[in-house]
Design an enzyme around this catalytic site. Structure first.
Site, PDB file in Angstrom:
ATOM      1  N   LYS A  65       5.009   6.083   7.963  1.00  0.00           N
ATOM      2  CA  LYS A  65       5.113   4.677   8.365  1.00  0.00           C
ATOM      3  C   LYS A  65       6.461   4.372   9.045  1.00  0.00           C
ATOM      4  O   LYS A  65       7.358   5.187   9.047  1.00  0.00           O
ATOM      5  CB  LYS A  65       4.884   3.781   7.143  1.00  0.00           C
ATOM      6  CG  LYS A  65       3.514   4.007   6.479  1.00  0.00           C
ATOM      7  CD  LYS A  65       2.387   3.908   7.484  1.00  0.00           C
ATOM      8  CE  LYS A  65       0.981   3.920   6.900  1.00  0.00           C
ATOM      9  NZ  LYS A  65       0.619   5.050   6.073  1.00  0.00           N
TER      10      LYS A  65
HETATM   11  C1  LIG Z   1      -4.042   0.654   7.101  1.00  0.00           C
HETATM   12  C2  LIG Z   1      -3.609   1.363   5.850  1.00  0.00           C
HETATM   13  N1  LIG Z   1      -3.841   0.767   4.672  1.00  0.00           N
HETATM   14  C3  LIG Z   1      -3.477   1.345   3.520  1.00  0.00           C
HETATM   15  C4  LIG Z   1      -2.857   2.568   3.491  1.00  0.00           C
HETATM   16  C5  LIG Z   1      -2.496   3.186   2.196  1.00  0.00           C
HETATM   17  O1  LIG Z   1      -1.133   3.442   2.099  1.00  0.00           O
HETATM   18  P1  LIG Z   1      -0.561   4.627   1.177  1.00  0.00           P
HETATM   19  O2  LIG Z   1      -0.908   5.916   1.840  1.00  0.00           O
HETATM   20  O3  LIG Z   1       0.896   4.352   1.150  1.00  0.00           O
HETATM   21  O4  LIG Z   1      -1.192   4.486  -0.153  1.00  0.00           O
HETATM   22  C6  LIG Z   1      -2.577   3.217   4.696  1.00  0.00           C
HETATM   23  C7  LIG Z   1      -1.899   4.534   4.698  1.00  0.00           C
HETATM   24  O5  LIG Z   1      -2.058   5.357   5.550  1.00  0.00           O
HETATM   25  C8  LIG Z   1      -2.975   2.602   5.910  1.00  0.00           C
HETATM   26  O6  LIG Z   1      -2.745   3.199   7.082  1.00  0.00           O
END
Ligand SMILES: Cc1ncc(COP(=O)(O)O)c(C=O)c1O
Length: 426
Positions: free
Chosen positions: A213
């Site tokens: 990110k």
């Molecule tokens: C649009 C979106 N929502 C939720 C998530 C979930 O995040 P995490 O991987 O930090 O749990 C991601 C992660 O790639 C994402 O791209």
């Protein structure tokens, strides 16, 4: 350089074999797993060292998580922020703060990470998917409204790849049907919609600090809200329902889990935060340079923020119109790879509900729960099948994913622009 062999299209298949293109670029691009593509450095090391030397690694003992929450809330102009362990948990914190009944429905986008959907299931609710706008790849408000049933309680609007959902339309629908709006901003730090930061338009905004990110501490999450009651419940939900992070008497006032971020994660995230503006500005500059180099090519639709908006380019999403381009999307992406650009085709490949986890509707043992939760009798069955979101399937088939990050130098964007022209045969 023109393509070695003229290729005609037969649907999505090239009908004439083609010789391989000579690479235009051999040096690797700065990546999200390498120091050149990240902004991690002395500032993160200093805060991390401070935490380790203090021996206070838990949020209740130290001060960095609370400091991160204050700083992030302030940057976004919200009164409340709860830090947690991932973007997935950030969304679970948002849903956990609401009062959802088992079998309630939450509508979201079929182009997203499973981390958007898992929290819905964890709260015993039913994920319902609305189709996306064929250009922004974000929820299509008209289709969203068509999916509302008497059991719909919330919308999770995913601001995909750094572009914004049509929030005016989504908020108007939410008001008409008394629904809570959660914004999934995991890919959309500092993205703007009509001059407003996404994450501050709905009731709750959720962010991920995972490795890929805009800012990262490896894994982590942030959930923001302005409403007092929501803010309070978010903090409780992330700490087993125990108020004030264990300071004061032992008490458990609501259901929750332990999603507490550690001081180690917070130290890194806190050092990352002041770098965010620069990260987004450099991504925008790189993406704008790519767009400027290719905008005249027929059959390519470079990404664009709606008027008054700002795209924050988690990656560079390039849509094609294969008939005009003269190449199938798969062939076009392959040609880019031959030229040395690590281009992908189709992002998630298919709507998220076509992955087995959802498609089989088997989450809790062999049961069909929560799709058959009490009170759902008589509702139309929720279907996770091909054809349920045709615009999504079409857009994914036409989507080329090209890297773009804050480590890009002018030469990187230039090479991508040149390679796109060559791959298109222009
Ligand atoms: C649009 C979106 N929502 C939720 C998530 C979930 O995040 P995490 O991987 O930090 O749990 C991601 C992660 O790639 C994402 O791209």
């Amino acid at each position: 350089m023109m393509p070695a062999v003229n290729v005609k299209l037969n649907g999505e298949k090239s009908v004439v074999a083609e010789t391989k293109l000579a690479p235009l670029r051999t040096a690797p691009f700065p990546g999200v797993n390498d120091p050149a593509g990240r902004t991690l450095g002395d500032e993160e090391i200093a805060l991390l060292t401070e935490v380790i030397r203090s021996a206070k690694l838990n949020r209740g003992a130290g001060s960095k998580v609370a400091e991160l929450e204050r700083a992030f809330a302030e940057r976004y102009g919200r009164r409340h922020c709860t830090a947690s362990t991932s973007g997935t948990s950030a969304i679970h914190v948002a849903l956990g703060a609401l009062t959802l009944e088992p079998g309630d429905e939450v509508i979201t986008s079929p182009i997203t990470d499973m981390g958007t959907v898992i929290p819905i299931l964890l709260q015993n609710c039913v994920p319902v998917f609305a189709d996306v706008d064929p250009f922004t790849l974000c929820l299509d408000p008209a289709d969203l409204e068509r999916r509302i049933t008497p059991r719909t309680r919330a919308i999770i609007a995913v601001h995909l790849v750094g572009n914004a959902c049509d929030m005016d339309a989504i908020m108007a629908i939410a008001r008409r049907h008394d629904l809570t709006v959660i914004e999934d901003c995991a890919q959309a730090y500092l993205t703007e919609y009509k001059g407003r930061l996404v994450g501050t338009i709905g009731d709750i905004g959720c962010f991920s600090l995972q490795q890929s990110k805009h800012i990262t501490c490896g894994d982590g999450g942030l959930t923001i809200a302005d409403d007092e009651r929501l803010g309070e419940r978010m903090a409780l939900f992330a700490n087993k329902g125990w108020p004030n992070y264990g300071k004061g008497g032992r008490d458990y006032v609501m259901f929750g889990v332990n999603y507490r971020m550690t001081e180690l994660q917070a130290a890194v995230a806190l050092a990352q935060l002041p770098k965010l503006e620069g990260v987004v500005a450099r991504r925008v500059a790189a993406a704008d340079a790519i767009t400027a180099a290719i905008r005249d090519i027929p059959g390519l639709l470079p990404p664009q923020a709606p008027p008054g908006g700002r795209h924050s380019y988690w990656f560079y999403p390039l849509l094609t119109r294969p008939e005009e381009l003269g190449w199938s999307t798969a062939d076009f992406a392959r040609r880019l790879r031959e030229l040395g650009i690590p281009a992908g085709h189709g992002y998630t490949g298919k709507p998220i509900f076509l992955y087995d986890l959802l498609r089989n509707q088997k989450v809790y043992g062999h049961s069909h729960y929560p799709w058959d939760a009490p009170g759902r009798e008589g509702l139309p069955p929720v279907r996770y099948e091909p054809g349920v979101c045709p615009q999504t399937e079409d857009a994914l088939a036409r989507l080329v994913v090209i890297p773009c990050n804050e480590g890009f130098a002018a030469q990187d964007a230039q090479d991508i622009g040149k390679a796109i022209r060559l791959a298109a045969g222009r």
